[in-house]
Design an enzyme around this catalytic site. Structure first.
Site, mmCIF file in Angstrom:
data_model
loop_
_atom_site.group_PDB
_atom_site.id
_atom_site.type_symbol
_atom_site.label_atom_id
_atom_site.label_comp_id
_atom_site.label_asym_id
_atom_site.label_seq_id
_atom_site.Cartn_x
_atom_site.Cartn_y
_atom_site.Cartn_z
ATOM 1 N N ASP A 98 -23.413 -24.446 -2.311
ATOM 2 C CA ASP A 98 -23.601 -25.768 -2.890
ATOM 3 C C ASP A 98 -22.222 -26.428 -2.957
ATOM 4 O O ASP A 98 -21.284 -25.861 -3.519
ATOM 5 C CB ASP A 98 -24.186 -25.632 -4.306
ATOM 6 C CG ASP A 98 -25.154 -26.744 -4.639
ATOM 7 O OD1 ASP A 98 -24.804 -27.908 -4.388
ATOM 8 O OD2 ASP A 98 -26.251 -26.447 -5.165
ATOM 9 N N ASP A 200 -24.270 -31.784 -2.750
ATOM 10 C CA ASP A 200 -24.807 -32.414 -3.947
ATOM 11 C C ASP A 200 -24.549 -33.925 -3.940
ATOM 12 O O ASP A 200 -23.419 -34.363 -3.686
ATOM 13 C CB ASP A 200 -24.104 -31.775 -5.156
ATOM 14 C CG ASP A 200 -24.777 -32.089 -6.476
ATOM 15 O OD1 ASP A 200 -25.912 -31.652 -6.673
ATOM 16 O OD2 ASP A 200 -24.150 -32.774 -7.304
ATOM 17 N N GLU A 255 -27.986 -33.755 -0.018
ATOM 18 C CA GLU A 255 -28.894 -34.248 -1.055
ATOM 19 C C GLU A 255 -28.694 -35.760 -1.120
ATOM 20 O O GLU A 255 -27.632 -36.239 -1.498
ATOM 21 C CB GLU A 255 -28.586 -33.604 -2.405
ATOM 22 C CG GLU A 255 -29.694 -33.885 -3.412
ATOM 23 C CD GLU A 255 -29.263 -33.758 -4.860
ATOM 24 O OE1 GLU A 255 -30.123 -33.557 -5.713
ATOM 25 O OE2 GLU A 255 -28.058 -33.892 -5.148
ATOM 26 N N HIS A 327 -34.293 -26.681 -8.518
ATOM 27 C CA HIS A 327 -33.829 -26.473 -9.896
ATOM 28 C C HIS A 327 -33.861 -27.753 -10.726
ATOM 29 O O HIS A 327 -33.563 -27.704 -11.918
ATOM 30 C CB HIS A 327 -32.414 -25.899 -9.861
ATOM 31 C CG HIS A 327 -31.422 -26.865 -9.285
ATOM 32 N ND1 HIS A 327 -31.476 -27.290 -7.973
ATOM 33 C CD2 HIS A 327 -30.384 -27.509 -9.844
ATOM 34 C CE1 HIS A 327 -30.509 -28.161 -7.761
ATOM 35 N NE2 HIS A 327 -29.830 -28.310 -8.877
ATOM 36 N N ASP A 328 -34.164 -28.885 -10.109
ATOM 37 C CA ASP A 328 -34.246 -30.155 -10.844
ATOM 38 C C ASP A 328 -35.680 -30.631 -11.020
ATOM 39 O O ASP A 328 -35.912 -31.724 -11.550
ATOM 40 C CB ASP A 328 -33.492 -31.267 -10.087
ATOM 41 C CG ASP A 328 -31.998 -31.014 -9.989
ATOM 42 O OD1 ASP A 328 -31.453 -30.333 -10.874
ATOM 43 O OD2 ASP A 328 -31.385 -31.511 -9.029
HETATM 44 O O1 TEU Z 1 -28.889 -33.741 -8.678
HETATM 45 C C1 TEU Z 1 -28.766 -35.070 -8.322
HETATM 46 C C2 TEU Z 1 -29.816 -35.936 -8.760
HETATM 47 O O2 TEU Z 1 -30.204 -36.818 -8.015
HETATM 48 C C3 TEU Z 1 -30.280 -35.757 -10.154
HETATM 49 O O3 TEU Z 1 -29.924 -36.887 -10.869
HETATM 50 C C4 TEU Z 1 -31.693 -35.626 -10.171
HETATM 51 O O4 TEU Z 1 -32.240 -36.886 -9.887
HETATM 52 C C5 TEU Z 1 -32.106 -35.217 -11.542
HETATM 53 O O5 TEU Z 1 -31.688 -33.898 -11.733
HETATM 54 C C6 TEU Z 1 -33.585 -35.287 -11.657
HETATM 55 O O6 TEU Z 1 -33.943 -35.029 -12.931
HETATM 56 C C7 TEU Z 1 -27.793 -32.936 -8.383
HETATM 57 C C8 TEU Z 1 -28.067 -31.521 -8.796
HETATM 58 O O7 TEU Z 1 -29.125 -31.015 -8.035
HETATM 59 C C9 TEU Z 1 -28.318 -31.479 -10.268
HETATM 60 O O8 TEU Z 1 -28.692 -30.198 -10.721
HETATM 61 C C10 TEU Z 1 -27.051 -31.924 -10.947
HETATM 62 O O9 TEU Z 1 -27.269 -31.996 -12.331
HETATM 63 C C11 TEU Z 1 -26.566 -33.268 -10.433
HETATM 64 O O10 TEU Z 1 -26.612 -33.386 -9.020
HETATM 65 C C12 TEU Z 1 -25.137 -33.491 -10.821
HETATM 66 O O11 TEU Z 1 -24.311 -32.642 -10.088
#
Ligand code: TEU
Ligand code: CA
Length: 555
Positions: A98, A200, A255, A327-328
């Site tokens: 990542d 990311d 992403e 994970h999100d």
């Molecule tokens: O997530 C980016 C992102 O677009 C997030 O705002 C996402 O929309 C949100 O988690 C949805 O609820 C990335 C990573 O995957 C995330 O875990 C991180 O917290 C974020 O970037 C900041 O690095």
């Protein structure tokens, strides 16, 4: 269309904190991952995407990095990393790191220097602005995790931009020295032998020079038009490609939240010289009255329209990722399927069928292959995720919405649903740890766990294993052309794939009711490649049971 190994690969995402704990401190770690590589090999995946394992104060579970070339102490040492990488390679598994370079931690050396003074050599590594009218932030932008996107810094007497938490200051990519530092660091990892990068929020690295107020949604202004797909993002990615990515046989996935199909062709076009593929969220994005917080299921016709548009419009032009959760995101079986005991397994398999027969590189999020479900959080004190904690504070504690109204939305969408420990067996803490897990284990682990599923030939695990094997066996699944049938139907998701005269039919019942379906003639004597219930697919009219799914190959 060009053939590439990363188009044919299946990726498995590991969220290290919740995967496997080897030393009883309740936190997953690298040795834990190494101990489970055989399990992943058995599943049949090719690539592991490792969520961040770098040194971090963990304001956002490792997405706030304080040293890109050191391992988080809780996860182990660089020796543990090297051992994990070599053990993975010896099994033919690749590891994609990542890469979180839109922002660093405020505890990163660069930021510690940057905030000191305007004379400091690192002063323009981040995005600093004067306040407005003396003591107001430079504009009205809100951060993704609540509050203003600007934080006043006492020592520098200026504001810095943070699109995420205030402990995640945004790097200034317009500074060529920042880009060189990032590229050097990437080369260092490539020389170590890693197999790629998941980048990311890479679509946010370039900001407009002008930073006007954004349109207000809720309490704050939207930074989107000024920070997402900004003016130089493609120039910086081409530079990265030329200086680093093109020198190695690695896989890159960006992403790119909020990307359109047209923009995706720029990021991940066949000849764009930027990234291999995008990872976009249109099929899981929600914009409800409380932003992403909702408890409503998306209508099937909307889901079909979105997924199909990406299938057809990118075909032959650019490459996409396929995923239901990460994970999100909440757990897919709870979100798009049915996690009641009667339907959990069958609907988990149906969803997997629907996704894995499409075009794109599939990503499986840890535990998805077991049909793991959302967690029954008892109250906000059980959350560990900064986004969930802040959202509860911003919406409920401020009384903008009642707990009764908001809580079901949090239960349905909180990121912590995905972050409870992987359920390995039916022993204490699901075999994840011998200590106290950093986040509670889902109480359903006695019924849902890897050991039980490995023993059961009809388990969700073995179904995923079969789907992965089919992708390896049939180039049609990787390269075939997609066509949606019955677009308006609110219960069935039906599509075909076609390559060199061979055709595949995928039929998925997304509903809890039986559905009638007429099998197109060309498939009636076809071979059934996979199905989640037994039925007779040689008949013209077929009645599908709740959540039934099958795939037929034309004869
Ligand atoms: O997530 C980016 C992102 O677009 C997030 O705002 C996402 O929309 C949100 O988690 C949805 O609820 C990335 C990573 O995957 C995330 O875990 C991180 O917290 C974020 O970037 C900041 O690095
Ligand atoms: Ca540990």
């Amino acid at each position: 269309m060009k053939r590439n190994w990363w188009k044919e690969a299946v990726v498995y995402q590991i969220y290290p904190r919740s995967f496997m704990d080897s030393n009883g401190d309740g936190i997953g770690d690298l040795k834990g991952i190494t101990s489970r590589l055989d399990y992943l090999k058995e599943l049949g995946i090719d690539v592991i995407w490792l969520s961040p394992v770098y040194q971090s104060p963990n304001d956002d579970n490792g997405y706030d990095i304080s040293d890109y070339q050191a391992i988080m102490e809780e996860f182990g040492t660089m020796e543990d990393f090297d051992e994990m990488l070599s053990q993975a390679h010896s099994r033919g598994l690749k590891i994609v790191m990542d890469l979180v370079v839109n922002h660093t931690s405020d505890e990163h050396r660069w930021f510690v220097e940057s905030r000191k003074s305007e004379e400091n050599p690192y002063h323009d590594y981040y995005i600093w602005r004067e306040g407005k009218n003396g003591n107001q932030p430079p504009n009205n932008w809100g951060s993704c995790f609540g509050g203003s996107a600007w934080q006043y810094d006492e020592s520098r007497q200026m504001y810095y931009l943070h699109l995420f938490s205030k402990k995640q200051p945004d790097l200034n990519w317009d500074n060529p020295r920042v880009r060189q530092e990032v590229f050097d660091m990437m080369r260092w990892w490539c020389e170590k032998g890693i197999d790629g990068f998941r980048m990311d929020v890479i679509s946010m690295i370039s900001k407009t020079e002008e930073m006007p107020d954004g349109e207000v949604h809720g309490l704050y202004g939207d930074f989107g038009p000024y920070c997402v797909h900004g003016p130089n993002v493609h120039r910086y990615l081409r530079e990265m490609n030329e200086q680093v990515l093109s020198k190695y046989d690695i896989m890159t996935v960006g992403e790119t939240s909020g990307v359109t199909v047209e923009q995706a062709k720029l990021y991940a076009g066949e000849d764009a010289h930027e990234l291999n593929m995008v990872f976009q969220f249109e099929h899981v994005d929600v914009h409800g009255k409380y932003g992403k917080w909702t408890d409503e299921k998306m209508p099937l016709s909307t889901l079909k329209e979105t997924l199909s548009r990406w299938q057809t419009q990118l075909y032959g032009k650019a490459w996409n990722s396929l995923f239901w959760d990460n994970h999100d995101q909440p757990r897919v079986v709870s979100r798009f399927g049915n996690d009641s005991p009667a339907f959990r397994e069958v609907s988990a398999k149906m969803l997997a069928t629907c996704l894995h027969m499409m075009q794109g590189t599939p990503y499986i999020f840890q535990g998805e292959e077991l049909g793991m479900t959302n967690y029954p959080f008892a109250g906000p004190e059980e959350f560990r995720d900064i986004e969930s904690i802040n959202a509860y504070r911003e919406w409920c504690e401020s009384k903008k919405v009642s707990h009764e109204e908001f809580w079901p939305c949090m239960l349905f969408t909180s990121r912590d649903n995905a972050r409870t420990p992987v359920q390995w067996d039916d022993s204490t803490n699901a075999g994840f740890t011998e200590g106290t897990p950093w986040i509670p284990v889902n109480p359903n682990y006695k019924d849902i766990n890897a050991r039980a599923e490995l023993e059961d030939p009809d388990s969700v695990f073995h179904y995923y294993q079969k789907l992965i094997a089919l992708r390896k066996q049939y180039p049609l699944i990787v390269y075939g052309k997609y066509e949606l049938l019955m677009a308006e139907d609110e219960n069935l998701f039906v599509y075909t794939r076609e390559l060199d005269g061979q055709k595949l039919l995928t039929v998925c019942n997304f509903s809890e009711q039986e559905q009638e379906f007429v099998i197109p003639e060309e498939f009636r004597n076809g071979e059934c490649l996979i199905c989640n219930l037994s039925n007779d697919y040689s008949r013209e009219a077929c009645v599908l049971k709740p959540y039934e799914a099958f795939v037929l190959l034309s004869s």
